[in-house]
Design an enzyme around this catalytic site. Structure first.
Site, short mmCIF file in Angstrom:
data_model
loop_
_atom_site.label_atom_id
_atom_site.label_comp_id
_atom_site.label_asym_id
_atom_site.label_seq_id
_atom_site.Cartn_x
_atom_site.Cartn_y
_atom_site.Cartn_z
N ILE A 1 44.10 52.24 34.64
CA ILE A 1 44.77 52.78 33.51
C ILE A 1 44.02 52.42 32.28
O ILE A 1 43.82 51.40 31.80
CB ILE A 1 46.10 52.43 33.51
CG1 ILE A 1 46.95 52.71 34.91
CG2 ILE A 1 47.07 52.79 32.41
CD1 ILE A 1 47.17 53.87 35.31
N GLU B 1 37.10 37.91 41.53
CA GLU B 1 38.21 37.59 42.02
C GLU B 1 38.48 36.44 43.09
O GLU B 1 39.73 35.84 43.23
CB GLU B 1 39.24 38.84 42.21
CG GLU B 1 39.41 39.67 40.80
CD GLU B 1 40.09 41.13 41.09
OE1 GLU B 1 40.73 41.39 40.28
OE2 GLU B 1 39.98 41.61 42.37
N MET C 1 45.44 47.75 41.20
CA MET C 1 44.90 48.91 42.26
C MET C 1 45.37 48.41 43.60
O MET C 1 45.01 49.19 44.50
CB MET C 1 43.63 49.31 41.85
CG MET C 1 43.63 50.01 40.42
SD MET C 1 41.90 50.29 39.97
CE MET C 1 41.69 52.07 40.99
N GLU C 2 45.81 47.37 43.74
CA GLU C 2 45.80 46.69 45.32
C GLU C 2 47.42 46.20 45.73
O GLU C 2 47.59 46.15 46.74
CB GLU C 2 44.67 45.71 45.65
CG GLU C 2 43.52 46.09 45.53
CD GLU C 2 42.89 46.29 44.12
OE1 GLU C 2 43.40 45.66 43.32
OE2 GLU C 2 41.80 46.89 43.85
N ASP D 1 43.21 43.28 30.15
CA ASP D 1 43.15 44.34 29.10
C ASP D 1 44.58 44.88 29.10
O ASP D 1 45.19 44.39 29.79
CB ASP D 1 42.33 45.45 29.61
CG ASP D 1 42.69 46.05 30.89
OD1 ASP D 1 43.61 47.07 31.07
OD2 ASP D 1 42.06 45.57 31.86
N GLY E 1 46.02 45.20 34.08
CA GLY E 1 46.22 45.83 32.63
C GLY E 1 47.73 45.16 32.48
O GLY E 1 48.47 45.37 33.18
#
Ligand code: ADE
Length: 229
Positions: A153, A11, A173-174, A197, A77
């Site tokens: 997830i 990233e 997640m951040e 995804d 996601g």
């Protein structure tokens, strides 16, 4: 000075590659790369995965480098029929979907210290990101709520919950953690996430296939964006 945070190497690695006049400083195990991208002074860091790692990084970045704004980049996601792998979601606001004191009578996701469920991103910054994103992503640009939690997830039912409870367009997640740190410090922020995804039962397979290309494509957006800020 603009701060840019990504969780994983994929990233941020191309952004760090793009930097000129680079210097590196390490604090609490996180390396902060200071230099210029498109002639604009930046500090770029790979924070690691999850809310605690992201908070440590954002707070350190603010105290040590005083960025005018922080941009969190990475993959996510996608949630909902209209969000496809390869698209981009820009944060209107961030929620922390795993913050849950409902048994005490609170609304789901309430962050009690700041008394908010949704932490709004800086509107002007979001509009600038969206305008530049259209150059790179065409009509695959979405502005929406991004839901953050310490979980990858991979479950259609959990996914439905994020859509129903928070009207979320993406999960990661951040971002919500960086948002909270920026909010507390009065620093402008936006989160930019490329969809790797659909957070369903195939998410682990799709993530493995698409995370690298989705993450790398954001570099072009940042290169084009920075001179407009
Ligand atoms: N980042 C990319 N895909 C994700 C997912 N399905 N859940 C959480 N974080 C992600």
């Amino acid at each position: 000075m603009i701060g840019i945070i990504g969780a994983m190497a994929v990233e941020v690695e191309n952004l760090i590659e793009e930097m000129s006049d680079k210097q590196v400083e390490t604090t609490s195990g996180i390396s902060y790369h200071i230099g210029s991208i498109s002639g604009i002074r930046c500090v770029v860091a790979q924070c690691g995965v999850g809310k605690v790692a992201a908070a440590v990084c954002a707070q350190t970045m603010i105290l040590k480098y005083q960025p005018d704004a922080i941009i969190n980049v990475g993959v996510a996601g996608g949630i909902g029929q209209s969000i496809h792998i390869g698209d981009i979601v820009i944060s209107r606001g961030l929620v922390q979907h795993d913050m849950d004191t409902t048994s005490l009578g609170d609304q789901k996701g309430l962050i009690s210290g700041i008394n908010l469920v949704t932490i709004p991103a800086d509107e002007k910054l979001v509009q600038k990101v969206a305008a530049t994103a259209a150059e790179v992503y065409g009509d695959g640009v979405h502005i929406g709520i991004i839901a953050t939690g310490d979980q990858f997830i991979c479950d259609a039912e959990k996914l439905r919950g994020l859509a129903e409870d928070f009207d979320a367009s993406a999960c990661e997640m951040e971002g919500g953690s960086i948002a909270q740190v920026c909010w507390l410090n009065n620093v402008k922020f936006a989160v930019i996430r490329a969809i790797s995804d659909n957070a369903d039962e195939d998410a682990n397979v799709d993530f493995a296939a698409f995370a690298v290309t989705s993450a790398h494509k954001i570099t072009q957006l940042i290169v084009n964006l920075l001179p407009t800020l």
